[in-house]
Design an enzyme around this catalytic site. Structure first.
Site, PDB file in Angstrom:
ATOM      1  CG  ASP A   1      -8.645  -0.627  11.596  1.00  0.00           C
ATOM      2  OD1 ASP A   1      -8.521  -1.758  11.732  1.00  0.00           O
ATOM      3  OD2 ASP A   1      -9.151   0.102  11.143  1.00  0.00           O
TER       4      ASP A   1
ATOM      5  CD  GLU B   1      -8.485   1.451   8.270  1.00  0.00           C
ATOM      6  OE1 GLU B   1      -8.729   0.018   8.671  1.00  0.00           O
ATOM      7  OE2 GLU B   1      -8.400   2.411   7.874  1.00  0.00           O
TER       8      GLU B   1
ATOM      9  CG  HIS C   1      -5.700  -1.892   8.971  1.00  0.00           C
ATOM     10  ND1 HIS C   1      -5.930  -0.922   9.236  1.00  0.00           N
ATOM     11  CD2 HIS C   1      -4.470  -2.453   8.362  1.00  0.00           C
ATOM     12  CE1 HIS C   1      -4.619  -0.551   9.349  1.00  0.00           C
ATOM     13  NE2 HIS C   1      -3.865  -1.050   9.214  1.00  0.00           N
TER      14      HIS C   1
ATOM     15  CG  ASP D   1      -0.246  -0.941   2.318  1.00  0.00           C
ATOM     16  OD1 ASP D   1       0.919  -0.044   2.451  1.00  0.00           O
ATOM     17  OD2 ASP D   1      -0.979  -0.985   3.067  1.00  0.00           O
TER      18      ASP D   1
HETATM   19  C1  GLP Z   1      -0.616   0.588   8.367  1.00  0.00           C
HETATM   20  C2  GLP Z   1       0.248  -0.322   6.842  1.00  0.00           C
HETATM   21  C3  GLP Z   1      -0.457  -2.644   7.114  1.00  0.00           C
HETATM   22  C4  GLP Z   1       0.177  -2.360   8.786  1.00  0.00           C
HETATM   23  C5  GLP Z   1      -0.681  -1.795  10.149  1.00  0.00           C
HETATM   24  C6  GLP Z   1      -0.160  -1.900  11.336  1.00  0.00           C
HETATM   25  O1  GLP Z   1      -1.844   0.586   8.710  1.00  0.00           O
HETATM   26  N1  GLP Z   1      -1.255   0.048   5.931  1.00  0.00           N
HETATM   27  O2  GLP Z   1       0.576  -2.793   6.331  1.00  0.00           O
HETATM   28  O3  GLP Z   1       0.079  -3.810   8.885  1.00  0.00           O
HETATM   29  O4  GLP Z   1       0.293  -0.147   9.895  1.00  0.00           O
HETATM   30  O5  GLP Z   1       1.370  -1.166  11.760  1.00  0.00           O
HETATM   31  P1  GLP Z   1       2.169  -1.823  13.015  1.00  0.00           P
HETATM   32  O6  GLP Z   1       2.985  -2.802  12.272  1.00  0.00           O
HETATM   33  O7  GLP Z   1       3.443  -0.212  13.084  1.00  0.00           O
HETATM   34  O8  GLP Z   1       1.371  -1.855  13.896  1.00  0.00           O
END
Ligand code: GLP
Length: 260
Positions: free
Chosen positions: A136, A143, A138, A67
């Site tokens: 959440d 989402e 995702h 993404d």
């Molecule tokens: C963002 C990214 C996700 C990732 C999520 C969790 O939303 N787009 O790919 O899994 O954050 O992030 P973190 O690893 O910092 O908790």
């Protein structure tokens, strides 16, 4: 799903890096699906270390990231382009023509998304997809309420996700609202998926994804339908799993031929 619970993040990152390295050694032209966020940072550090100490060869590897934020310059420090450069791309011997991230500056987003899908297909599909999980539930930036069959497209972030990522931007109001993300259907096409999650803050999302119903309200729960999904977590992220002891026992008693 294979649920692997490691005592800490270091052991989990080492294992994830070993699994990715095994795919590359077996198939030097492997296609990697990459994730951003705090969770995979140490795994990327271990891959850099494997490059340095064992000469792990990335020269024929292709990468696709999950993404990117819409409207964010790739040079912006909070962009996923910049993240990947900093933690991995600049530190290994990649062929720089083969690292793909969605183009957040695209002036024709639907076309960009279609082309991203085409490119993944033309590369032969993703061999191993690294995933984190949002608090959440995702995956990528899919989402809650995302179609379980979705492909790469634009999505709108929830306030919760914007809050979770505010630190990278110096305030929630600076976090873009729109993103381009691989869809859940795109992710499900990967041959192997490794979902990583660490810390108490992820425990509820992990429990819902692994032991709850498959539902668009917890996008990561779609991995229950994946034939080769690995959930690699630490003790804290496992703390709300009802069957944690069972998963630990299964892992500790794998037949020798199944061990990694
Ligand atoms: C963002 C990214 C996700 C990732 C999520 C969790 O939303 N787009 O790919 O899994 O954050 O992030 P973190 O690893 O910092 O908790």
């Amino acid at each position: 799903m294979e649920v692997i619970i490691k005592p800490d993040t270091h052991a989990a990152a080492r294992l994830a890096a070993r699994k990715i390295a095994a795919v590359i050694r077996e198939k030097p032209g492997a296609v990697l699906g990459l994730a951003t966020g705090r969770t995979p940072v140490e795994t990327y550090e271990r891959l850099v270390e494997l490059r340095r100490t064992e000469g792990l060869d990335f020269s024929r590897v292709t990468t696709f990231n999950l993404d990117e934020y819409v409207g964010l310059d790739p040079k912006h420090p909070a962009s996923y382009h910049a993240y990947m450069e900093g933690v991995l791309f600049s530190k290994i011997n990649l062929d720089r023509g083969r690292n793909y991230l969605p183009d957040g500056l695209s002036t024709d987003v639907p076309k960009t998304c279609r082309e991203y899908e085409d490119r993944i297909r033309a590369a032969g599909g993703i061999d191993i997809q690294i995933l984190g999980i949002g608090s959440d539930g995702h995956l990528g930036f899919n989402e809650p309420s995302s179609s379980l069959a979705s492909r790469t497209r634009i999505k709108t972030l929830t306030d919760r996700t914007r809050k979770d990522n505010a630190a990278f931007f110096g305030g929630e109001d600076k976090v873009p609202r729109h993103v381009i993300t691989m869809g859940l259907g795109t992710i499900m096409d990967a041959r192997v998926c490794i979902l990583m999650a660490f810390g108490r803050k992820k425990a509820t999302a992990v429990a819902q994804a692994v032991e709850g119903p498959v539902t668009a309200m917890v996008p990561a729960s779609i991995l229950q339908m994946h034939p080769a999904a690995i959930v690699l977590i630490d003790d804290e992220a496992a703390s709300e799993l009802k069957r944690a002891d069972y998963y630990r026992w299964v892992y500790d008693h794998k037949p020798a031929w199944q061990k990694d």
